[in-house]
Each structure stands twice: as structure tokens, then as C-alpha cells.
Design a protein around this motif. Structure first.
Motif, PDB file in Angstrom:
ATOM      1  N   ASN A 199      -1.160  -0.008   2.799  1.00 19.87           N
ATOM      2  CA  ASN A 199      -1.279   1.073   1.865  1.00 19.87           C
ATOM      3  C   ASN A 199      -2.863   1.257   1.480  1.00 19.87           C
ATOM      4  O   ASN A 199      -3.301   1.621   0.548  1.00 19.87           O
ATOM      5  CB  ASN A 199      -0.746   0.879   0.701  1.00 19.87           C
ATOM      6  CG  ASN A 199      -0.854  -0.266  -0.237  1.00 19.87           C
ATOM      7  OD1 ASN A 199      -1.443  -1.173   0.418  1.00 19.87           O
ATOM      8  ND2 ASN A 199      -0.430  -0.322  -1.558  1.00 19.87           N
TER       9      ASN A 199
ATOM     10  N   ASN B 135       6.815  -1.258  -5.042  1.00 22.72           N
ATOM     11  CA  ASN B 135       5.760  -0.366  -4.878  1.00 22.72           C
ATOM     12  C   ASN B 135       4.788   0.049  -6.096  1.00 22.72           C
ATOM     13  O   ASN B 135       3.691   0.641  -6.008  1.00 22.72           O
ATOM     14  CB  ASN B 135       6.565   1.091  -4.598  1.00 22.72           C
ATOM     15  CG  ASN B 135       7.038   1.141  -3.434  1.00 22.72           C
ATOM     16  OD1 ASN B 135       6.772   0.166  -2.548  1.00 22.72           O
ATOM     17  ND2 ASN B 135       7.954   2.120  -3.046  1.00 22.72           N
TER      18      ASN B 135
ATOM     19  N   GLU C 232       1.915  -2.469  -6.345  1.00 22.84           N
ATOM     20  CA  GLU C 232       1.218  -2.069  -5.327  1.00 22.84           C
ATOM     21  C   GLU C 232       0.307  -0.739  -5.532  1.00 22.84           C
ATOM     22  O   GLU C 232      -0.692  -0.397  -4.750  1.00 22.84           O
ATOM     23  CB  GLU C 232       1.615  -2.084  -3.994  1.00 22.84           C
ATOM     24  CG  GLU C 232       1.990  -3.498  -3.378  1.00 22.84           C
ATOM     25  CD  GLU C 232       0.768  -4.350  -3.055  1.00 22.84           C
ATOM     26  OE1 GLU C 232      -0.166  -3.829  -2.503  1.00 22.84           O
ATOM     27  OE2 GLU C 232       0.965  -5.405  -3.529  1.00 22.84           O
TER      28      GLU C 232
ATOM     29  N   ASN D 276      -7.373   2.828  -3.318  1.00 21.51           N
ATOM     30  CA  ASN D 276      -6.611   1.610  -3.434  1.00 21.51           C
ATOM     31  C   ASN D 276      -7.009   0.467  -2.530  1.00 21.51           C
ATOM     32  O   ASN D 276      -6.179  -0.021  -1.466  1.00 21.51           O
ATOM     33  CB  ASN D 276      -4.985   1.947  -3.195  1.00 21.51           C
ATOM     34  CG  ASN D 276      -4.283   0.897  -3.845  1.00 21.51           C
ATOM     35  OD1 ASN D 276      -4.482  -0.170  -4.343  1.00 21.51           O
ATOM     36  ND2 ASN D 276      -3.019   0.810  -3.427  1.00 21.51           N
TER      37      ASN D 276
ATOM     38  N   ASP E 259       1.532   2.377  -5.485  1.00 17.98           N
ATOM     39  CA  ASP E 259       1.971   3.281  -4.740  1.00 17.98           C
ATOM     40  C   ASP E 259       3.344   3.470  -4.975  1.00 17.98           C
ATOM     41  O   ASP E 259       4.447   3.158  -4.246  1.00 17.98           O
ATOM     42  CB  ASP E 259       1.789   3.011  -3.183  1.00 17.98           C
ATOM     43  CG  ASP E 259       2.084   4.029  -2.215  1.00 17.98           C
ATOM     44  OD1 ASP E 259       2.450   5.014  -2.792  1.00 17.98           O
ATOM     45  OD2 ASP E 259       2.055   3.613  -0.926  1.00 17.98           O
TER      46      ASP E 259
ATOM     47  N   SER F 177      -6.464   2.637   1.006  1.00 19.76           N
ATOM     48  CA  SER F 177      -7.127   3.651   1.099  1.00 19.76           C
ATOM     49  C   SER F 177      -8.377   3.678   0.245  1.00 19.76           C
ATOM     50  O   SER F 177      -8.441   2.604  -0.709  1.00 19.76           O
ATOM     51  CB  SER F 177      -6.007   5.101   0.360  1.00 19.76           C
ATOM     52  OG  SER F 177      -5.916   4.537  -0.922  1.00 19.76           O
TER      53      SER F 177
ATOM     54  N   VAL G 108       4.904  -2.477   0.959  1.00 21.30           N
ATOM     55  CA  VAL G 108       5.181  -1.144   0.643  1.00 21.30           C
ATOM     56  C   VAL G 108       6.065  -0.456   1.463  1.00 21.30           C
ATOM     57  O   VAL G 108       5.777  -0.338   2.581  1.00 21.30           O
ATOM     58  CB  VAL G 108       4.015  -0.545  -0.035  1.00 21.30           C
ATOM     59  CG1 VAL G 108       4.105   1.122  -0.259  1.00 21.30           C
ATOM     60  CG2 VAL G 108       3.367  -1.467  -0.820  1.00 21.30           C
TER      61      VAL G 108
ATOM     62  N   GLY H 214       5.568   4.946  -2.427  1.00 16.96           N
ATOM     63  CA  GLY H 214       5.610   4.318  -1.044  1.00 16.96           C
ATOM     64  C   GLY H 214       5.191   5.262  -0.038  1.00 16.96           C
ATOM     65  O   GLY H 214       5.431   5.152   1.031  1.00 16.96           O
ATOM     66  N   LYS H 215       4.205   6.079  -0.367  1.00 17.06           N
ATOM     67  CA  LYS H 215       3.653   6.926   0.490  1.00 17.06           C
ATOM     68  C   LYS H 215       2.856   6.444   1.575  1.00 17.06           C
ATOM     69  O   LYS H 215       2.886   6.910   2.770  1.00 17.06           O
ATOM     70  CB  LYS H 215       2.743   8.014  -0.263  1.00 17.06           C
ATOM     71  CG  LYS H 215       3.484   9.139  -0.902  1.00 17.06           C
ATOM     72  CD  LYS H 215       2.443  10.107  -1.703  1.00 17.06           C
ATOM     73  CE  LYS H 215       3.181  11.049  -2.560  1.00 17.06           C
ATOM     74  NZ  LYS H 215       2.371  12.053  -3.354  1.00 17.06           N
ATOM     75  N   GLY H 216       2.408   5.199   1.462  1.00 20.08           N
ATOM     76  CA  GLY H 216       1.534   4.447   2.586  1.00 20.08           C
ATOM     77  C   GLY H 216       2.675   4.035   3.625  1.00 20.08           C
ATOM     78  O   GLY H 216       2.031   3.612   4.732  1.00 20.08           O
ATOM     79  N   ASN H 217       3.803   4.101   3.251  1.00 21.52           N
ATOM     80  CA  ASN H 217       4.707   3.696   4.452  1.00 21.52           C
ATOM     81  C   ASN H 217       6.094   4.674   4.229  1.00 21.52           C
ATOM     82  O   ASN H 217       7.233   4.070   4.012  1.00 21.52           O
ATOM     83  CB  ASN H 217       5.144   2.136   4.271  1.00 21.52           C
ATOM     84  CG  ASN H 217       5.948   1.765   5.534  1.00 21.52           C
ATOM     85  OD1 ASN H 217       6.182   2.606   6.247  1.00 21.52           O
ATOM     86  ND2 ASN H 217       6.557   0.455   5.598  1.00 21.52           N
TER      87      ASN H 217
END
Length: 171
Positions: A5, A138, A141, A10, A143, A7, A18, A146-149
Motif C-alpha cells: 500500500n 486496514n 495501515e 503513505n 488504508d 503511495s 492490507v 483496503g484500496k491498496g489491495n
């Protein structure tokens, strides 16, 4: 999509795995629970930074070490100065208990069709509790959704296809 995740907003090394809750539940259901084991392994692999004998020991008895994992999540949230209202103890108990009951009911429900509804209810309860655990991870972290995964990858589809084909062949 990567399981990372990272970015610009982040940019840190993840401390936990995540995954979007809908993907977690879908993968858990359509892989007959195998994704749950993968999820557990990924969390400890990240925690132990590459595995080693400690990560292997945690993998041998997930029921006993899930609480330890969730305590680490709680500690990480507190260190970040944020607050998250949850109970690592009760969620660890809930995940372990519902997972074990799903396995037992799965064995019992096969010869007794009347038990299928009870098994489905227990699977739904497991998914609810497992989702609450992932929601805390999530949040930890940064997120929450959980958009990162969140996207199903080719490997995810291969898992789903393989387990589904196995079930179809078993019927």
C-alpha cells in the motif's frame, strides 16, 4: 495489483497485510478457507521481515498466535497516536472459534443435508468476524478501505478456479 500500500501519501513499509474486506471474504469463500491461511502467513511474513523459524512456528499453530498478531496491530495503532475501539482478544477468539466450528460442521454437514444451513450460518459469522479483524488492520495501515489491495489479480482468479474445479470434480 500489488499487495503493498505504498503511495506518496503513505510512504512507509507496511507492518501488516492490507486487503479490501470484500476481496478478503470473496477469496476466503471461493478458496474454501485457504486464503485465510495465506492471509495469516502474509501478516507474519511482514511482521517477521522475511520469515525465519519464528514465522514458521507461528504458522504451525495459528489459533494460538492470532491474538499475538492482533495485539501487535493494537500496539501499532496506539503508537501512531490514533484510537481504534475494538477487542483483539474477543476477535481472536471469534475467528478461532468460528473457524474451528466451520471445519467441524463441514465434516458433519456432508452426510447430513439438514446441517447445511447451520454450516452456512457459521461461515457467514466467520466472515463477519474475519472482516472486523481486517478492518482493524486496514485502519492500522492507514488504508481503511483496503484500496491498496482491492482488485482480484490473475493469481487470485487461478486460486478461485482451481478450488472451484476441485469442488465440481468432487461432486
Amino acid at each position: 495489483m500489488s499487495t503493498s500500500n505504498l503511495s506518496p501519501a503513505n510512504a512507509h513499509e507496511p507492518t501488516f497485510f492490507v486487503v479490501a474486506i470484500p476481496k478478503l471474504i470473496l477469496m476466503t469463500l471461493f478458496t474454501a478457507g485457504l486464503y485465510g491461511l495465506y492471509w495469516y502467513q502474509r501478516n507474519w511474513d511482514i511482521q517477521c521481515r522475511g520469515g525465519g523459524i519464528v514465522a514458521v512456528l507461528y504458522m504451525l499453530w495459528p489459533e494460538f498466535f492470532l491474538y499475538l498478531l492482533l495485539i501487535r496491530v493494537d500496539r501499532q495503532i496506539r503508537v501512531s497516536g490514533r484510537r481504534y475501539v475494538w477487542s483483539p482478544w474477543w476477535l481472536a477468539c471469534g475467528v478461532s472459534l468460528t473457524a474451528m466450528l466451520c471445519i467441524v460442521l463441514g465434516v458433519v454437514a456432508l452426510p447430513l443435508p439438514g446441517m447445511a444451513a447451520v454450516l452456512m450460518l457459521m461461515i457467514a459469522l466467520f466472515c463477519l468476524v474475519f472482516g472486523k479483524v481486517q478492518r482493524a488492520i486496514n485502519f492500522c495501515e492507514g488504508d481503511p478501505l483496503g484500496k491498496g489491495n482491492a482488485q482480484l489479480t490473475l493469481v487470485n482468479w487461478l486460486w478461485i478456479s482451481t478450488v472451484t474445479m476441485g469442488w465440481l470434480l468432487a461432486l
